[in-house]
Design an enzyme around this catalytic site. Structure first.
Site, PDB file in Angstrom:
ATOM      1  N   SER A   1       0.798  -1.193   0.114  1.00 41.40           N
ATOM      2  CA  SER A   1      -0.034   0.081   0.141  1.00 41.40           C
ATOM      3  C   SER A   1       0.808   0.991  -0.041  1.00 41.40           C
ATOM      4  CB  SER A   1      -1.009  -0.059   1.123  1.00 41.40           C
ATOM      5  OG  SER A   1      -0.271   0.138   2.437  1.00 41.40           O
ATOM      6  N   LYS A   2       0.205   2.409  -0.113  1.00 45.22           N
ATOM      7  CA  LYS A   2       1.038   3.698  -0.217  1.00 45.22           C
ATOM      8  C   LYS A   2       1.890   3.801   0.996  1.00 45.22           C
ATOM      9  CE  LYS A   2      -1.956   6.626  -2.520  1.00 45.22           C
ATOM     10  NZ  LYS A   2      -3.353   7.086  -2.322  1.00 45.22           N
TER      11      LYS A   2
END
Ligand code: GLU
Length: 509
Positions: free
Chosen positions: A269-270
């Protein structure tokens, strides 16, 4: 008699929802589909799954088309083909433009009794769910509206009672073949008469068909033979299989690709850094590096060791049999290694064009054409970066010389606090002042030899202070490359100071 093989042409699709940026997981799905089609002489198509009108945005569709082209992928059918080529014979390829097709198919299923109208209200369904939870039973639909009498149905319709359309699941296990995972089987209860079309609410005349339904209708009507997608869709697959069966359509082969994890083995994820294709491009990763890396995220070459492949090479050897079901861990170091590899191979002019945006403000100030000089600057600093957005920092000693920072940087302190620094820098500054014209590497060498002979200072003690005075840092590129860039750069404007100016600022003399 000769056996005539009428093998169906392989057709695969990438079916993104334009609700956000394309991230590495989606891009890998697109790539594997593309590679499989190119390897087998099949067809690859792009379908835009924009039935979620609230979250779908045209800008995301445009962005994803741009991202795919940037990665070097093309498609045989669908929107946004290169050169504005026609979309193809199975269109429209945007689900929002296919609503009539879905409605027609819903009618068919209802008429054949393979689907039914469910008039249960959200409150009734919620009460069912609560009861199931209380009784520790699975939360499946009770089938209350499965066998309503025609009379009740008609009355409800006349009364404009909203309804959803549910598929009638026959009582047999739902199986599918997954090319990555083998046979996968689900009990029919786990699927429990799935909704095909959501209840029309708020006065809408038609309900919204759900993803599982439209994806199946589209895949079937578009002749998709292999569905290659992320493993987050495994649990959707039995519902889709049931829909194929209801229509009497051939169930395609499936290949579910493993999840991509970060180094901590959590879903990527980010939090882990860049994940969208656009952000990798902005950081100055080359498409050939990213595409090569994505190919290795869950697939490996037969020899088990080759890791650098062009897209064309991949298209010759890719096979779904070598795709692993185990999660792939995204390794930024490996991506950087590949990017450095492709930077080394890339044409300098192309790299210059790609690097330009990071320097456009500076170069715009040039008073003479800076291209040739810029190419030499890049040749000097490119070997020390992982991605191109690191270039400005590497070029800072040239563009953003700062005497004060060089003097006060604590890293430089031990090198500037030796007894010989003053005399070395004094000798060097004196020579720069007395000299007219640029200081060439040859002249620099001559001077350094002279200073060495005159002062007895050598090696690190001789060179480090001079380097700090000229660049602000105690390490960096060789003087042979650095000096001409500084001297020639200073005659091109852009605020680049000459060696002489630097010495003046550093020593204050
Ligand atoms: N629109 C779906 C997604 O982006 C497509 C899934 C599929 O390939 O079936 O996840």
């Amino acid at each position: 008699m000769n056996a005539v093989t009428t093998e169906k042409k392989i057709r695969v699709r990438f079916a993104p929802s334009p609700t956000g940026m394309v991230h590495v997981g989606n891009a890998r799905t697109a790539l594997y589909n593309w590679l499989f089609a190119r390897r087998t002489g099949g067809e690859f198509l792009l379908r835009i799954e924009d039935t979620d009108l609230e979250r779908s945005e045209v800008r995301y569709e445009m962005q994803l088309i741009e991202d795919l082209h940037w990665l070097g992928l093309d498609w045989d059918e669908g929107p946004g083909r290169l050169g504005n080529a026609p979309e193809g014979p199975y269109g429209p390829y945007r689900q929002s433009e296919r609503l009539e097709i879905y409605a027609k198919h819903t009618e068919q299923l209802l008429n054949e009794g393979k689907a039914y109208r469910c008039f249960c209200t959200p409150e009734e369904l919620e009460a069912e769910r609560k009861q199931a939870t209380a009784e520790h039973k699975p939360q499946v639909y009770s089938g209350k509206c499965r066998s309503l009498s025609q009379e009740t149905i008609d009355q409800n319709l006349v009364a404009h009672k909203p309804y959803a359309v549910r598929l009638r699941i026959e009582n047999h296990p739902l199986k599918f073949h997954d090319l990555v995972r083998g046979e996968v089987e689900f009990a029919p209860e786990t699927v429990s008469d799935p909704i095909l079309v959501r209840s029309a609410i708020g006065g809408a005349s038609q309900g919204v068909p759900v993803y599982n339904y439209v994806v199946t209708v589209d895949d079937a009507l578009m002749g998709i033979t292999h569905v290659i997608r992320g493993d987050d869709h495994i649990s959707n697959t039995p519902k889709q299989v049931a829909i194929y069966e209801a229509f009497g359509w051939t169930v395609p082969e499936f290949a579910h690709l493993s999840t991509i994890l970060g180094a901590d083995r959590e879903r990527l994820s980010k939090r882990h850094g860049a994940t969208s294709i656009a952000s990798f491009r902005e950081m100055g990763y080359l498409p050939e590096a990213l595409v090569n890396y994505l190919a290795l995220l869950g697939w490996g070459a037969e020899d088990g060791k080759t890791e650098t492949f062009t897209l064309d090479e991949l298209a010759q050897i890719f096979s779904l049999e070598r795709v692993t079901p185990s999660p792939a861990v995204f390794d930024f170091d490996k991506l950087n290694w590949l990017n450095r590899h492709y930077i080394k191979l890339a044409d300098p002019q192309r790299l210059a064009a790609l690097a330009l945006p990071y320097f456009s403000e500076k170069l715009a100030q040039a008073t003479a054409p800076p291209e040739a000089w810029f190419l030499r600057l890049l040749a000097m600093i490119l070997p020390s970066v992982d991605h191109l957005d690191q270039l400005p920092a590497k070029a800072a000693p040239i563009f953003d010389y700062d005497a004060e920072a060089g003097r006060t940087n604590p890293e430089n302190a031990p090198l500037l606090n030796t007894d010989s620094v003053g005399i070395v820098l004094g000798e060097f500054a004196h020579r720069t002042r007395a000299h007219m014209g640029p200081i060439t590497p040859e002249l620099f060498k001559e001077w350094m030899n002279e200073i060495k002979a005159a002062t007895g200072v050598k090696g690190k003690d001789l060179f480090h202070p001079v380097r700090i005075a000229l660049t602000g840092a105690h390490s960096g590129p060789e003087f042979d490359k650095l000096l001409p860039l500084i001297e020639e750069g200073s005659s091109l404007g852009m605020g680049i100071q000459s060696v002489q100016e630097r010495m003046q600022q550093f020593t204050g003399a």
